[in-house]
Design a protein around this motif. Structure first.
Motif, short mmCIF file in Angstrom:
data_model
loop_
_atom_site.label_atom_id
_atom_site.label_comp_id
_atom_site.label_asym_id
_atom_site.label_seq_id
_atom_site.Cartn_x
_atom_site.Cartn_y
_atom_site.Cartn_z
N ALA A 1 0.81 -1.22 0.00
CA ALA A 1 0.00 0.00 0.00
C ALA A 1 0.84 1.27 0.00
CB ALA A 1 -0.95 0.00 1.20
N THR A 2 2.05 1.20 0.53
CA THR A 2 2.89 2.41 0.55
C THR A 2 3.36 2.80 -0.84
OG1 THR A 2 4.95 1.20 0.96
CG2 THR A 2 3.69 1.91 2.90
N LYS A 3 3.17 1.92 -1.83
CA LYS A 3 3.59 2.21 -3.20
C LYS A 3 2.42 2.66 -4.07
CE LYS A 3 7.58 -0.40 -2.76
NZ LYS A 3 8.64 -1.05 -2.94
N ASN B 1 -5.13 -0.57 4.30
CA ASN B 1 -4.51 -1.73 3.66
C ASN B 1 -5.49 -2.89 3.70
OD1 ASN B 1 -4.14 -3.13 6.18
ND2 ASN B 1 -2.38 -1.80 6.57
N CYS B 2 -5.13 -3.93 3.00
CA CYS B 2 -6.03 -5.09 2.91
C CYS B 2 -6.36 -5.68 4.27
CB CYS B 2 -5.42 -6.15 2.00
SG CYS B 2 -5.30 -5.65 0.28
N ALA B 3 -5.41 -5.71 5.18
CA ALA B 3 -5.63 -6.32 6.49
C ALA B 3 -6.73 -5.61 7.28
CB ALA B 3 -4.33 -6.34 7.29
N ASN B 4 -6.97 -4.31 7.01
CA ASN B 4 -8.03 -3.63 7.74
C ASN B 4 -9.23 -3.30 6.83
OD1 ASN B 4 -7.23 -1.20 6.43
ND2 ASN B 4 -5.92 -0.62 8.14
N CYS B 5 -9.37 -4.09 5.75
CA CYS B 5 -10.49 -3.95 4.82
C CYS B 5 -11.55 -5.00 5.13
CB CYS B 5 -9.98 -4.14 3.38
SG CYS B 5 -11.30 -4.14 2.14
N LYS C 1 -6.10 -13.91 8.55
CA LYS C 1 -5.44 -13.37 9.72
C LYS C 1 -3.93 -13.43 9.55
CE LYS C 1 -9.15 -14.55 12.90
NZ LYS C 1 -9.82 -13.37 13.23
N ASP C 2 -3.49 -14.01 8.44
CA ASP C 2 -2.07 -14.14 8.15
C ASP C 2 -1.62 -13.00 7.24
OD1 ASP C 2 -1.94 -16.55 9.60
OD2 ASP C 2 -2.63 -17.69 7.86
N LYS D 1 -0.68 -6.24 3.51
CA LYS D 1 -0.11 -4.90 3.41
C LYS D 1 -0.48 -4.22 2.10
CE LYS D 1 3.83 -6.14 6.27
NZ LYS D 1 5.29 -6.33 6.32
N GLY D 2 -1.31 -4.88 1.30
CA GLY D 2 -1.70 -4.36 0.00
C GLY D 2 -2.87 -3.39 0.08
N TRP D 3 -3.33 -2.96 -1.09
CA TRP D 3 -4.46 -2.02 -1.16
C TRP D 3 -5.07 -2.07 -2.55
CZ3 TRP D 3 -5.79 2.13 -4.24
CH2 TRP D 3 -6.85 2.93 -3.79
N CYS D 4 -6.38 -1.83 -2.64
CA CYS D 4 -7.04 -1.64 -3.93
C CYS D 4 -8.14 -0.58 -3.77
CB CYS D 4 -7.61 -2.95 -4.50
SG CYS D 4 -9.21 -3.43 -3.85
N LYS D 5 -8.68 -0.14 -4.89
CA LYS D 5 -9.61 0.98 -4.83
C LYS D 5 -10.99 0.66 -4.25
CE LYS D 5 -11.25 0.77 -9.64
NZ LYS D 5 -11.27 1.53 -10.90
N VAL D 6 -11.29 -0.59 -3.95
CA VAL D 6 -12.58 -0.90 -3.31
C VAL D 6 -12.41 -1.10 -1.81
CG1 VAL D 6 -13.69 -1.82 -5.37
CG2 VAL D 6 -12.45 -3.37 -3.86
#
Length: 100
Positions: free
Chosen positions: A47-49, A63-67, A73-74, A90-95
């Motif tokens: 997500a930082t990128k 980030n994905c973990a808090n979506c 949980k891993d 640690k990733g991210w997407c627009k939804v």
């Protein structure tokens, strides 16, 4: 001629081995950032990128973990937005949507 006992002693280990192989294949694959679904969602493993100018809904800390869609949980968890493939926590997407 085989007896029923010999047959069962052959069948049970073979069935267990088959189940182990099938179970390993059943695990979801990690999504590739070049996957068409990931591209459509501007998904990034880190997500930082994320380019905040190109993705105005992105906010630092999201980030994905808090979506709400993240199912894990891993470090990697399944996401229905990319067909159940694994996404990086640690990733991210627009939804991205805040977990309730």
């Amino acid at each position: 001629m085989s007896t029923r006992r010999q047959f069962m002693m052959t069948l049970v280990p073979a069935a267990a081995a088959l189940t182990a192989v099938t179970g390993a294949r059943a695990q979801a694959a990690k999504v590739d950032e070049k996957d068409p679904a990931a591209v459509a969602l501007n998904y990034k493993h880190d997500a930082t990128k994320v380019d905040a100018k190109a993705n105005p809904t992105y906010k630092a800390g999201n980030n994905c973990a808090n979506c709400q869609f993240y199912q894990g949980k891993d470090a990697w968890g399944a996401c229905p937005m990319v067909g159940g493939k694994l996404v990086n926590g640690k990733g991210w997407c627009k939804v991205w949507a805040k977990k309730a």
